[in-house]
Design an enzyme around this catalytic site. Structure first.
Site, PDB file in Angstrom:
ATOM      1  N   TRP A 102       0.771  -1.311   0.110  1.00 46.34           N
ATOM      2  CA  TRP A 102      -0.179  -0.066  -0.112  1.00 46.34           C
ATOM      3  C   TRP A 102       1.021   1.160   0.116  1.00 46.34           C
ATOM      4  O   TRP A 102       0.414   2.369  -0.669  1.00 46.34           O
ATOM      5  CB  TRP A 102      -0.893   0.184   1.122  1.00 46.34           C
ATOM      6  CG  TRP A 102      -2.146  -0.932   0.812  1.00 46.34           C
ATOM      7  CD1 TRP A 102      -2.318  -2.180   1.649  1.00 46.34           C
ATOM      8  CD2 TRP A 102      -3.063  -0.986  -0.116  1.00 46.34           C
ATOM      9  NE1 TRP A 102      -3.439  -2.736   0.957  1.00 46.34           N
ATOM     10  CE2 TRP A 102      -3.863  -2.102  -0.031  1.00 46.34           C
ATOM     11  CE3 TRP A 102      -3.213  -0.144  -1.213  1.00 46.34           C
ATOM     12  CZ2 TRP A 102      -5.019  -2.156  -0.977  1.00 46.34           C
ATOM     13  CZ3 TRP A 102      -4.178  -0.226  -2.209  1.00 46.34           C
ATOM     14  CH2 TRP A 102      -5.003  -1.390  -1.986  1.00 46.34           C
ATOM     15  N   ASP A 172      -2.010   6.388   6.430  1.00 45.82           N
ATOM     16  CA  ASP A 172      -2.919   5.610   5.852  1.00 45.82           C
ATOM     17  C   ASP A 172      -3.426   4.711   6.659  1.00 45.82           C
ATOM     18  O   ASP A 172      -2.575   3.438   7.021  1.00 45.82           O
ATOM     19  CB  ASP A 172      -2.454   5.089   4.389  1.00 45.82           C
ATOM     20  CG  ASP A 172      -3.689   3.913   3.735  1.00 45.82           C
ATOM     21  OD1 ASP A 172      -4.482   3.738   4.465  1.00 45.82           O
ATOM     22  OD2 ASP A 172      -3.268   3.224   2.804  1.00 45.82           O
ATOM     23  N   LYS A 196     -12.551  -1.770   6.123  1.00 42.60           N
ATOM     24  CA  LYS A 196     -11.604  -2.990   6.806  1.00 42.60           C
ATOM     25  C   LYS A 196     -12.168  -2.998   8.459  1.00 42.60           C
ATOM     26  O   LYS A 196     -12.766  -3.815   8.883  1.00 42.60           O
ATOM     27  CB  LYS A 196     -10.218  -2.411   7.039  1.00 42.60           C
ATOM     28  CG  LYS A 196      -9.602  -2.788   5.854  1.00 42.60           C
ATOM     29  CD  LYS A 196      -9.771  -2.094   4.478  1.00 42.60           C
ATOM     30  CE  LYS A 196      -9.089  -2.686   3.373  1.00 42.60           C
ATOM     31  NZ  LYS A 196      -7.795  -2.276   2.879  1.00 42.60           N
TER      32      LYS A 196
HETATM   33  C1  LIG Z   1      -7.376  -1.523   1.542  1.00 36.97           C
HETATM   34  C2  LIG Z   1      -6.563  -0.536   1.641  1.00 36.97           C
HETATM   35  C3  LIG Z   1      -6.065   0.536   0.801  1.00 36.97           C
HETATM   36  C4  LIG Z   1      -7.328   0.561  -0.446  1.00 36.97           C
HETATM   37  O1  LIG Z   1      -8.529   1.080   0.155  1.00 36.97           O
HETATM   38  P1  LIG Z   1      -9.603   1.614  -0.874  1.00 36.97           P
HETATM   39  O2  LIG Z   1     -10.627   1.972  -0.016  1.00 36.97           O
HETATM   40  O3  LIG Z   1     -10.150   0.292  -1.730  1.00 36.97           O
HETATM   41  O4  LIG Z   1      -9.005   2.498  -1.776  1.00 36.97           O
HETATM   42  C5  LIG Z   1      -5.409   1.673   0.954  1.00 36.97           C
HETATM   43  N1  LIG Z   1      -4.361   1.372   1.959  1.00 36.97           N
HETATM   44  C6  LIG Z   1      -4.557   0.514   2.879  1.00 36.97           C
HETATM   45  C7  LIG Z   1      -3.512   0.290   4.052  1.00 36.97           C
HETATM   46  C8  LIG Z   1      -5.504  -0.435   2.851  1.00 36.97           C
HETATM   47  O5  LIG Z   1      -5.623  -1.440   3.619  1.00 36.97           O
END
Ligand SMILES: *Cc1c(COP(=O)(O)O)cnc(C)c1O
Length: 360
Positions: A102, A172, A196
């Site tokens: 990511w 993030d 998540k």
């Molecule tokens: C799932 C995830 C993303 C992507 O998320 P979207 O909402 O599908 O754009 C980005 N960063 C991390 C750490 C993730 O777990």
């Protein structure tokens, strides 16, 4: 009703209590005669839902007054662009920590807007650890520092928050937000896709320090400017109303469970039990340095990858689903977010032991 234990990395399990409440309120939300999905986002009913969700999130995370909470769309992936667009503030450099799949995506997107410095990378260690503070080579000219506290795919988590001096820290937190208490004031911006650990897909939560809002890159589209959403309480255009409502129910569920300190204790227990089971066996393995192991995403491999299919098929028959690892790394991955009960982790461990006994 046969509910399975779903170990998906996202969209992930939601608390059964929350889904039941949503079902009860589905056709008639509290005497309104409407489903929340049918309400005007500017009507007093939805505005009260939105305000309550923000108040509860603020309480759970003890978010200071000088931070704005934005309820957006576009996923964490759109924040890969919105962070540079809003945080460069006249600068043309930003530092990124490269710690997994990511962060690589965030870096690639930021390169469209500025010169990206890689302040640390653990790629040589195949992303099996987080960098230590003394490995960070921060550029004094960088406008901000970005990192991924929990790498969802590799199962690597920073054991502490990087020190970045006076540089705003962007994080993030898609796969770790609300898994434990957090010191929000250490961050310039925190963002997370909801699917998540917060609620259903479609909602993206951004927590941003007020002073960082308002100097977007020239040409930034209206919807990519944090100011647009801060000035309108995230109601500039139609927000993801139903997802916002469901996330609000999750926030209330977390409060009923005792808040994030209580969740942290439960999450630590779940993760410790699963890693202990993996480490105690000669059949399963996890490559991540113990101090950097994720509480939320636990990747593991079987001694014989030929058995992967059998493992997944038998696990599914036992009500344990979505255990396959990310397509880029293979093996298995058990995501054990807040909504995964301890009972689900115990069931997985028992299944793994029995599988090893029969095939190991
Ligand atoms: C799932 C995830 C993303 C992507 O998320 P979207 O909402 O599908 O754009 C980005 N960063 C991390 C750490 C993730 O777990």
């Amino acid at each position: 009703m046969a509910r399975v234990f779903n170990f998906s990395a996202g969209p992930a399990m939601l608390p059964a209590e929350v889904l039941q409440q949503a079902r009860e309120e589905m056709l008639d939300w509290r005497g309104s005669g409407m489903c929340v999905a049918e309400m005007s986002h500017r009507g007093k009913e939805f505005v009260s839902i939105a305000e309550q969700a923000e108040a509860d999130l603020r309480e759970l995370l003890a978010i200071p007054e000088n931070y704005r909470v934005l309820f957006l769309q576009g996923g964490a992936s759109s924040q890969f662009a919105m962070v540079p667009m809003n945080l460069l503030r006249g600068g043309d450099k930003a530092d990124y920590l490269n710690t997994g799949s990511w962060s690589k995506k965030a870096i690639a997107e930021a390169r469209r807007f500025c010169t990206v410095g890689i302040a640390a990378s653990t790629e040589d260690a195949r992303f099996t650890r987080a960098p230590a503070q003394d490995e960070l080579a921060l550029d004094p000219e960088a406008a901000y520092v970005h990192y991924t506290p929990n790498e969802t795919i590799e199962g690597v988590e920073f054991p502490s928050v990087p020190e970045t001096g006076d540089k705003p820290l962007a994080a993030d937190m898609s796969s770790t937000l609300l898994s434990r208490p957090l010191e929000v004031s250490r961050y310039g911006v925190i963002y997370a896709g909801a699917q998540k650990n917060l609620g259903p897909a479609g909602l993206t939560v951004v927590i941003v320090r007020e002073e960082l809002i308002g100097q977007p890159l020239a040409g930034t589209p209206t919807l990519f400017d944090y100011r647009t959403h801060a000035q309108t309480d995230s109601l500039y255009n139609t927000p993801p109303t139903y997802a916002w409502y469901l996330a609000g129910l999750v926030f209330q569920w977390l409060k009923r469970r005792g808040g994030l300190a209580a969740m942290a204790a439960i999450n630590a227990r779940k993760a410790e039990a699963l890693y202990a089971a993996i480490d105690a066996s000669g059949f399963y393995a996890n490559p991540v340095e113990p101090a950097c192991r994720s509480w939320m995403n636990v990747p593991f491999t079987l001694a014989d990858p030929e058995l992967d299919r059998t493992f997944l098929t038998e696990a599914k028959a036992a009500g344990l689903v979505t255990l396959e690892g990310h397509r880029s790394v293979g093996g298995m991955r058990a995501s054990i977010y807040n909504a995964m009960p301890e009972e689900g982790v115990r069931a997985l461990i028992a299944f793994m032991r029995e599988f090893e006994r029969r095939y190991g």
